[in-house]
Write a protein that holds these residues in place. Structure first.
Motif, PDB file in Angstrom:
ATOM      1  N   GLY A   1     -32.944 -24.700  45.466  1.00  0.00           N
ATOM      2  CA  GLY A   1     -32.891 -24.017  46.754  1.00  0.00           C
ATOM      3  C   GLY A   1     -33.043 -24.977  47.928  1.00  0.00           C
ATOM      4  N   LEU A   2     -32.570 -24.533  49.061  1.00  0.00           N
ATOM      5  CA  LEU A   2     -32.712 -25.309  50.302  1.00  0.00           C
ATOM      6  C   LEU A   2     -33.016 -24.349  51.446  1.00  0.00           C
ATOM      7  N   ILE A   3     -34.068 -24.652  52.189  1.00  0.00           N
ATOM      8  CA  ILE A   3     -34.378 -23.899  53.401  1.00  0.00           C
ATOM      9  C   ILE A   3     -34.195 -24.816  54.595  1.00  0.00           C
ATOM     10  N   VAL A   4     -33.277 -24.441  55.459  1.00  0.00           N
ATOM     11  CA  VAL A   4     -33.057 -25.158  56.716  1.00  0.00           C
ATOM     12  C   VAL A   4     -33.603 -24.286  57.838  1.00  0.00           C
TER      13      VAL A   4
ATOM     14  N   HIS B   1     -43.304 -24.863  68.276  1.00  0.00           N
ATOM     15  CA  HIS B   1     -44.307 -25.645  67.558  1.00  0.00           C
ATOM     16  C   HIS B   1     -44.835 -24.846  66.366  1.00  0.00           C
ATOM     17  N   ALA B   2     -45.079 -23.553  66.578  1.00  0.00           N
ATOM     18  CA  ALA B   2     -45.601 -22.707  65.510  1.00  0.00           C
ATOM     19  C   ALA B   2     -44.574 -22.512  64.400  1.00  0.00           C
ATOM     20  N   GLN B   3     -43.321 -22.293  64.775  1.00  0.00           N
ATOM     21  CA  GLN B   3     -42.259 -22.146  63.775  1.00  0.00           C
ATOM     22  C   GLN B   3     -42.147 -23.418  62.933  1.00  0.00           C
ATOM     23  N   ALA B   4     -42.215 -24.566  63.597  1.00  0.00           N
ATOM     24  CA  ALA B   4     -42.139 -25.838  62.885  1.00  0.00           C
ATOM     25  C   ALA B   4     -43.335 -26.015  61.950  1.00  0.00           C
ATOM     26  N   ALA B   5     -44.525 -25.601  62.396  1.00  0.00           N
ATOM     27  CA  ALA B   5     -45.715 -25.710  61.550  1.00  0.00           C
ATOM     28  C   ALA B   5     -45.567 -24.864  60.289  1.00  0.00           C
ATOM     29  N   LEU B   6     -44.987 -23.688  60.435  1.00  0.00           N
ATOM     30  CA  LEU B   6     -44.719 -22.820  59.285  1.00  0.00           C
ATOM     31  C   LEU B   6     -43.805 -23.529  58.290  1.00  0.00           C
ATOM     32  N   HIS B   7     -42.709 -24.055  58.790  1.00  0.00           N
ATOM     33  CA  HIS B   7     -41.734 -24.725  57.932  1.00  0.00           C
ATOM     34  C   HIS B   7     -42.345 -25.954  57.253  1.00  0.00           C
TER      35      HIS B   7
ATOM     36  N   GLU C   1     -35.754 -29.500  58.413  1.00  0.00           N
ATOM     37  CA  GLU C   1     -35.933 -28.988  59.774  1.00  0.00           C
ATOM     38  C   GLU C   1     -34.948 -29.706  60.687  1.00  0.00           C
ATOM     39  N   VAL C   2     -34.135 -28.934  61.388  1.00  0.00           N
ATOM     40  CA  VAL C   2     -33.184 -29.505  62.342  1.00  0.00           C
ATOM     41  C   VAL C   2     -33.685 -29.177  63.740  1.00  0.00           C
ATOM     42  N   LEU C   3     -33.827 -30.201  64.563  1.00  0.00           N
ATOM     43  CA  LEU C   3     -34.412 -30.054  65.892  1.00  0.00           C
ATOM     44  C   LEU C   3     -33.365 -30.402  66.949  1.00  0.00           C
ATOM     45  N   PRO C   4     -32.594 -29.430  67.433  1.00  0.00           N
ATOM     46  CA  PRO C   4     -31.563 -29.731  68.424  1.00  0.00           C
ATOM     47  C   PRO C   4     -32.153 -29.956  69.818  1.00  0.00           C
ATOM     48  N   GLY C   5     -31.475 -30.823  70.553  1.00  0.00           N
ATOM     49  CA  GLY C   5     -31.741 -30.950  71.970  1.00  0.00           C
ATOM     50  C   GLY C   5     -30.846 -29.979  72.716  1.00  0.00           C
TER      51      GLY C   5
ATOM     52  N   VAL D   1     -32.661 -35.293  46.960  1.00  0.00           N
ATOM     53  CA  VAL D   1     -32.714 -35.844  48.320  1.00  0.00           C
ATOM     54  C   VAL D   1     -33.154 -34.759  49.300  1.00  0.00           C
ATOM     55  N   ASN D   2     -34.264 -35.000  49.979  1.00  0.00           N
ATOM     56  CA  ASN D   2     -34.785 -34.042  50.962  1.00  0.00           C
ATOM     57  C   ASN D   2     -34.760 -34.676  52.351  1.00  0.00           C
ATOM     58  N   LEU D   3     -33.921 -34.169  53.218  1.00  0.00           N
ATOM     59  CA  LEU D   3     -33.875 -34.630  54.606  1.00  0.00           C
ATOM     60  C   LEU D   3     -34.893 -33.803  55.382  1.00  0.00           C
ATOM     61  N   ASP D   4     -36.085 -34.337  55.556  1.00  0.00           N
ATOM     62  CA  ASP D   4     -37.195 -33.540  56.085  1.00  0.00           C
ATOM     63  C   ASP D   4     -36.981 -33.078  57.521  1.00  0.00           C
ATOM     64  N   GLN D   5     -36.702 -34.006  58.419  1.00  0.00           N
ATOM     65  CA  GLN D   5     -36.544 -33.670  59.830  1.00  0.00           C
ATOM     66  C   GLN D   5     -35.360 -34.430  60.412  1.00  0.00           C
ATOM     67  N   ILE D   6     -34.542 -33.703  61.169  1.00  0.00           N
ATOM     68  CA  ILE D   6     -33.389 -34.326  61.821  1.00  0.00           C
ATOM     69  C   ILE D   6     -33.390 -33.890  63.283  1.00  0.00           C
ATOM     70  N   LEU D   7     -33.686 -34.822  64.168  1.00  0.00           N
ATOM     71  CA  LEU D   7     -33.682 -34.567  65.608  1.00  0.00           C
ATOM     72  C   LEU D   7     -32.319 -34.962  66.150  1.00  0.00           C
TER      73      LEU D   7
END
Length: 248
Positions: free
Chosen positions: A128-131, A153-159, A175-179, A226-232
């Protein structure tokens, strides 16, 4: 829902427009049967027809709606928590509690409802994958934006907490963090004020929805180890949450 037992299923929330729609189209091209969920069923059905997926009405702020949505899914391999948004831009002293309530219910509790409901199926899939699409606002704060930045911030803490809690289970977390992405985001934030929404992107070349969708598609296509943890991801014209290079 009649889908072959060996067909991989991707679920995308907030899929009626913007990043969600673009992500649905991207994952469909990768061979997933994509289940798109949102409140605007007419738009979902059009998208689902074009990508040969399934459209299901979904209000992530309503537990009954989430239960009905998740109950009919035979399996889930990928979950993209994309639904969310901002309301208003005010100092804390002028905070609108209704706006805050909406942002927390949509970004935080909505993500919790859907993720909690689908975790057993994601684990059962064996890969499984959760994005979760958070925001640059999940790592940065800015004046007048406390309602949204607090929620993100809270949503990210949950993830990020799930990443540790499910360590050893066959589920990856990205976690994908768009600007700055030009979608309906600012239009929603400013209650449909088109002129105000357009000023957010004035003088810069912002990201578009497909830029983020391609990143999500890349994460979904990685091998299971392969786990891409965070992508800003932000446009070249953006240095942080509020600092931009703007041309006149």
């Amino acid at each position: 829902m009649t889908i072959s037992s060996n067909t991989r299923i991707a679920v995308v929330t907030g899929a009626s427009s913007g990043i969600g729609e673009a992500t649905a189209r991207t994952l469909a091209k990768q061979g997933f049967h994509v289940v798109v969920g949102a409140r605007r069923l007419d738009r979902l059905e059009k998208i689902a027809k074009e990508i040969e997926g399934t459209a299901l009405e979904l209000d992530i702020t309503d537990q009954d709606s989430v239960d009905a949505f998740t109950a009919v899914l035979p399996r889930v391999d990928v979950l993209v928590n994309n639904a969310g948004g901002a309301k208003g831009l005010a100092q804390i002293i002028d905070a609108d509690l209704d706006d805050w309530q909406w942002m927390w219910d949509t970004n935080v509790l909505g993500t919790l409802r859907v993720t909690k409901a689908l975790l057993p199926k994601l684990i059962e899939s064996g890969d499984g994958l959760i994005v979760t699409v958070t925001s640059i606002a999940a790592v940065s704060i800015y004046d007048n934006g406390s309602g949204y930045t607090a929620a993100k911030h809270a949503q990210a803490a949950l993830h990020r907490t799930l990443r540790g809690e499910l360590l050893g289970k066959p589920v990856r977390f990205t976690e994908v963090l768009p600007g700055a992405v030009e979608t309906e985001f600012s239009l929603v934030r400013f209650d449909g004020d088109q002129e105000r929404a357009e000023k957010v992107y004035e003088g810069i070349t912002p990201l578009v929805a497909m830029d983020i969708a391609e990143v999500i598609g890349f994460a979904a296509s990685r091998p299971s180890h392969v786990n891409l943890d965070q992508i800003l991801v932000r446009p070249r014209d953006q240095a942080d949450a509020t600092r931009f290079h703007r041309t006149t």
